[in-house]
Scaffold this motif. Structure first.
Motif, PDB file in Angstrom:
ATOM      1  N   TYR A 166      -4.247  13.547   8.951  1.00  0.00           N
ATOM      2  CA  TYR A 166      -3.279  13.361   7.870  1.00  0.00           C
ATOM      3  C   TYR A 166      -3.679  12.218   6.946  1.00  0.00           C
ATOM      4  O   TYR A 166      -3.500  12.295   5.739  1.00  0.00           O
ATOM      5  N   PHE A 167      -4.212  11.141   7.521  1.00  0.00           N
ATOM      6  CA  PHE A 167      -4.715  10.068   6.653  1.00  0.00           C
ATOM      7  C   PHE A 167      -5.765  10.654   5.709  1.00  0.00           C
ATOM      8  O   PHE A 167      -5.776  10.360   4.516  1.00  0.00           O
TER       9      PHE A 167
ATOM     10  N   GLN B  44      10.170  15.076  10.170  1.00  0.00           N
ATOM     11  CA  GLN B  44      10.726  13.950  10.925  1.00  0.00           C
ATOM     12  C   GLN B  44      10.331  12.625  10.264  1.00  0.00           C
ATOM     13  O   GLN B  44       9.357  12.558   9.521  1.00  0.00           O
TER      14      GLN B  44
ATOM     15  N   LEU C 147      -5.647   8.620  -3.364  1.00  0.00           N
ATOM     16  CA  LEU C 147      -6.603   7.576  -3.730  1.00  0.00           C
ATOM     17  C   LEU C 147      -7.963   8.139  -4.143  1.00  0.00           C
ATOM     18  O   LEU C 147      -8.816   7.404  -4.596  1.00  0.00           O
TER      19      LEU C 147
ATOM     20  N   PHE D 202       8.893   8.957   9.276  1.00  0.00           N
ATOM     21  CA  PHE D 202       7.523   8.445   9.348  1.00  0.00           C
ATOM     22  C   PHE D 202       7.446   7.222  10.271  1.00  0.00           C
ATOM     23  O   PHE D 202       6.430   6.969  10.896  1.00  0.00           O
TER      24      PHE D 202
ATOM     25  N   LYS E  92       8.294  23.689   6.548  1.00  0.00           N
ATOM     26  CA  LYS E  92       9.335  23.594   7.566  1.00  0.00           C
ATOM     27  C   LYS E  92      10.576  22.982   6.958  1.00  0.00           C
ATOM     28  O   LYS E  92      10.508  22.293   5.942  1.00  0.00           O
TER      29      LYS E  92
ATOM     30  N   ARG F 292       5.203  19.664  -2.793  1.00  0.00           N
ATOM     31  CA  ARG F 292       3.984  20.017  -2.063  1.00  0.00           C
ATOM     32  C   ARG F 292       3.938  19.415  -0.660  1.00  0.00           C
ATOM     33  O   ARG F 292       3.001  19.698   0.089  1.00  0.00           O
ATOM     34  N   ALA F 293       4.921  18.613  -0.303  1.00  0.00           N
ATOM     35  CA  ALA F 293       5.002  18.173   1.098  1.00  0.00           C
ATOM     36  C   ALA F 293       5.165  19.395   1.998  1.00  0.00           C
ATOM     37  O   ALA F 293       4.719  19.400   3.138  1.00  0.00           O
TER      38      ALA F 293
ATOM     39  N   CYS G 145       6.640  11.212  -0.498  1.00  0.00           N
ATOM     40  CA  CYS G 145       6.913  12.232   0.516  1.00  0.00           C
ATOM     41  C   CYS G 145       7.518  11.643   1.789  1.00  0.00           C
ATOM     42  O   CYS G 145       8.259  12.326   2.486  1.00  0.00           O
TER      43      CYS G 145
ATOM     44  N   LYS H   6      -4.717  13.566  15.172  1.00  0.00           N
ATOM     45  CA  LYS H   6      -3.729  14.059  14.205  1.00  0.00           C
ATOM     46  C   LYS H   6      -3.529  13.022  13.092  1.00  0.00           C
ATOM     47  O   LYS H   6      -3.522  13.353  11.908  1.00  0.00           O
ATOM     48  N   THR H   7      -3.352  11.778  13.492  1.00  0.00           N
ATOM     49  CA  THR H   7      -3.142  10.718  12.510  1.00  0.00           C
ATOM     50  C   THR H   7      -4.319  10.665  11.529  1.00  0.00           C
ATOM     51  O   THR H   7      -4.120  10.584  10.320  1.00  0.00           O
TER      52      THR H   7
ATOM     53  N   PHE I 187       0.835  -1.198   0.000  1.00  0.00           N
ATOM     54  CA  PHE I 187       0.000   0.000   0.000  1.00  0.00           C
ATOM     55  C   PHE I 187       0.877   1.258   0.000  1.00  0.00           C
ATOM     56  O   PHE I 187       0.625   2.224  -0.719  1.00  0.00           O
TER      57      PHE I 187
ATOM     58  N   MET J  51      -5.922  12.889  -1.455  1.00  0.00           N
ATOM     59  CA  MET J  51      -5.042  13.391  -2.510  1.00  0.00           C
ATOM     60  C   MET J  51      -4.642  12.257  -3.457  1.00  0.00           C
ATOM     61  O   MET J  51      -4.694  12.397  -4.666  1.00  0.00           O
TER      62      MET J  51
ATOM     63  N   ASN K 150      -4.105  12.944   2.913  1.00  0.00           N
ATOM     64  CA  ASN K 150      -3.215  12.224   1.997  1.00  0.00           C
ATOM     65  C   ASN K 150      -3.951  11.152   1.206  1.00  0.00           C
ATOM     66  O   ASN K 150      -3.664  10.937   0.034  1.00  0.00           O
TER      67      ASN K 150
HETATM   68  C1  HEC Z   1       2.655  15.420  -0.860  1.00  0.00           C
HETATM   69  C2  HEC Z   1       3.397  14.791   0.219  1.00  0.00           C
HETATM   70  C3  HEC Z   1       2.766  13.623   0.974  1.00  0.00           C
HETATM   71  C4  HEC Z   1       2.298  12.435   0.456  1.00  0.00           C
HETATM   72  C5  HEC Z   1       2.251  11.985  -1.003  1.00  0.00           C
HETATM   73  C6  HEC Z   1       1.876  11.647   1.592  1.00  0.00           C
HETATM   74  N1  HEC Z   1       2.084  12.330   2.755  1.00  0.00           N
HETATM   75 FE1  HEC Z   1       1.618  11.720   4.640  1.00  0.00          FE
HETATM   76  N2  HEC Z   1       2.341  13.450   5.410  1.00  0.00           N
HETATM   77  C7  HEC Z   1       2.897  14.475   4.681  1.00  0.00           C
HETATM   78  C8  HEC Z   1       3.334  15.523   5.585  1.00  0.00           C
HETATM   79  C9  HEC Z   1       4.022  16.839   5.169  1.00  0.00           C
HETATM   80  C10 HEC Z   1       3.017  15.085   6.890  1.00  0.00           C
HETATM   81  C11 HEC Z   1       3.246  15.818   8.197  1.00  0.00           C
HETATM   82  C12 HEC Z   1       4.677  15.752   8.547  1.00  0.00           C
HETATM   83  C13 HEC Z   1       4.925  15.714   9.998  1.00  0.00           C
HETATM   84  O1  HEC Z   1       4.029  15.380  10.776  1.00  0.00           O
HETATM   85  O2  HEC Z   1       6.076  15.966  10.356  1.00  0.00           O
HETATM   86  C14 HEC Z   1       2.389  13.773   6.743  1.00  0.00           C
HETATM   87  C15 HEC Z   1       1.921  13.021   7.803  1.00  0.00           C
HETATM   88  C16 HEC Z   1       1.211  11.841   7.663  1.00  0.00           C
HETATM   89  C17 HEC Z   1       0.569  11.138   8.757  1.00  0.00           C
HETATM   90  C18 HEC Z   1       0.566  11.527  10.227  1.00  0.00           C
HETATM   91  C19 HEC Z   1       1.317  10.491  11.040  1.00  0.00           C
HETATM   92  C20 HEC Z   1       1.336  10.808  12.518  1.00  0.00           C
HETATM   93  O3  HEC Z   1       0.446  10.345  13.245  1.00  0.00           O
HETATM   94  O4  HEC Z   1       2.257  11.528  12.937  1.00  0.00           O
HETATM   95  C21 HEC Z   1      -0.063  10.054   8.207  1.00  0.00           C
HETATM   96  C22 HEC Z   1      -0.916   9.017   8.922  1.00  0.00           C
HETATM   97  C23 HEC Z   1       0.219  10.076   6.775  1.00  0.00           C
HETATM   98  N3  HEC Z   1       0.996  11.172   6.482  1.00  0.00           N
HETATM   99  C24 HEC Z   1      -0.206   9.104   5.906  1.00  0.00           C
HETATM  100  C25 HEC Z   1       0.086   9.081   4.542  1.00  0.00           C
HETATM  101  C26 HEC Z   1      -0.333   8.020   3.640  1.00  0.00           C
HETATM  102  C27 HEC Z   1      -1.133   6.795   4.029  1.00  0.00           C
HETATM  103  C28 HEC Z   1       0.127   8.363   2.400  1.00  0.00           C
HETATM  104  C29 HEC Z   1      -0.064   7.585   1.101  1.00  0.00           C
HETATM  105  C30 HEC Z   1      -1.426   7.191   0.762  1.00  0.00           C
HETATM  106  C31 HEC Z   1       0.793   9.651   2.542  1.00  0.00           C
HETATM  107  N4  HEC Z   1       0.773  10.044   3.846  1.00  0.00           N
HETATM  108  C32 HEC Z   1       1.344  10.371   1.494  1.00  0.00           C
HETATM  109  C33 HEC Z   1       3.036  14.524   3.311  1.00  0.00           C
HETATM  110  C34 HEC Z   1       2.638  13.543   2.425  1.00  0.00           C
END
Ligand code: HEC
Ligand code: HEC
Length: 161
Positions: free
Chosen positions: A130-131, A110, A139, A112, A106, A88-89, A69, A126-127, A51, A137, A134
């Motif tokens: 972000y889920f 940090q 899926l 993942f 920033k 774009r991250a 990212c 928070k989790t 995945f 964006m 992302n």
């Molecule tokens: C365009 C860039 C980008 C993509 C692509 C991306 N992420 Fe992230 N994601 C980020 C950023 C930026 C953060 C926040 C960074 C931080 O917390 O330091 C983040 C944070 C997260 C967190 C938070 C985790 C936590 O609890 O601290 C999750 C969950 C997550 N991403 C899941 C996903 C998943 C699942 C995918 C793929 C389907 C994905 N991301 C793809 C940029 C991205």
């Protein structure tokens, strides 16, 4: 020495006082996955790995995966303009692209993987935020509890180097 030990103890207590930890999040997702599908028998690190690397085409950007990212090795930190990650991250194009656009830009992101970053997956809300961003964006839909649990379970198999 004693002062240091106390300080360490205090920070451990502070961490646990925040409530969530990665195995607890996995349990929460397992409860939902079981409701979604009564045949659910458990998460799979192998599915979580696939995945994470699955590619999705974003118009104007190309084939993008979570690794675009969070890096092929999610134990590594990201330094602005030193790592091959999507711009774009950090450079947010519009508000829907980041759960916290004000703080998107920033110099360091940090790692993942929890083994390399003890702050990860310690705050359910928070989790989820972000889920949500992302997954929409990449899926074009929210991720299922099965996908979220598989991913965290895979990340937890990665040990610190
Ligand atoms: C365009 C860039 C980008 C993509 C692509 C991306 N992420 Fe992230 N994601 C980020 C950023 C930026 C953060 C926040 C960074 C931080 O917390 O330091 C983040 C944070 C997260 C967190 C938070 C985790 C936590 O609890 O601290 C999750 C969950 C997550 N991403 C899941 C996903 C998943 C699942 C995918 C793929 C389907 C994905 N991301 C793809 C940029 C991205
Ligand atoms: C880890 C986060 C991060 C990533 C990824 C990132 N940048 Fe940046 N970028 C920054 C930060 C932080 C600054 C400095 C902004 C400041 O000091 O106000 C910056 C500044 C810039 C600037 C100078 C103009 C400005 O807005 O200040 C440009 C141009 C730029 N980045 C382009 C890019 C491009 C192109 C990519 C993708 C190849 C990229 N960046 C990826 C964090 C990042």
């Amino acid at each position: 020495m004693i002062g240091r030990a106390l300080l360490l103890l205090a920070s451990l207590v502070a961490l646990s006082a925040r409530g969530d930890n990665p195995p607890q999040l996995v349990e929460r997702y397992a409860a939902v996955a079981g409701q979604d599908d009564p045949a659910f028998t458990g998460f799979s690190a192998a599915r979580g790995h696939d995945f994470y690397f699955d590619k999705h085409v974003l118009p104007g950007v190309g084939a993008v995966s979570c690794a675009s990212c969070h890096l092929d090795d999610p134990r590594l930190p990201i330094r602005a303009h030193r790592a091959e990650v999507l711009c774009r991250a950090c450079h947010v194009i519009n508000e829907t692209e980041h759960p916290d656009p004000e703080h998107a830009k920033k110099r360091h992101i940090q790692p993942f993987a929890p083994a390399a970053n003890p702050e990860r997956f310690r705050d359910f809300d928070k989790t989820e935020r972000y889920f949500d961003v992302n997954c929409r964006m990449l899926l074009k839909r929210p991720c299922s509890a099965l996908e979220k649990g598989d991913l965290i379970v895979w990340l937890l198999t990665l040990s610190a180097e």
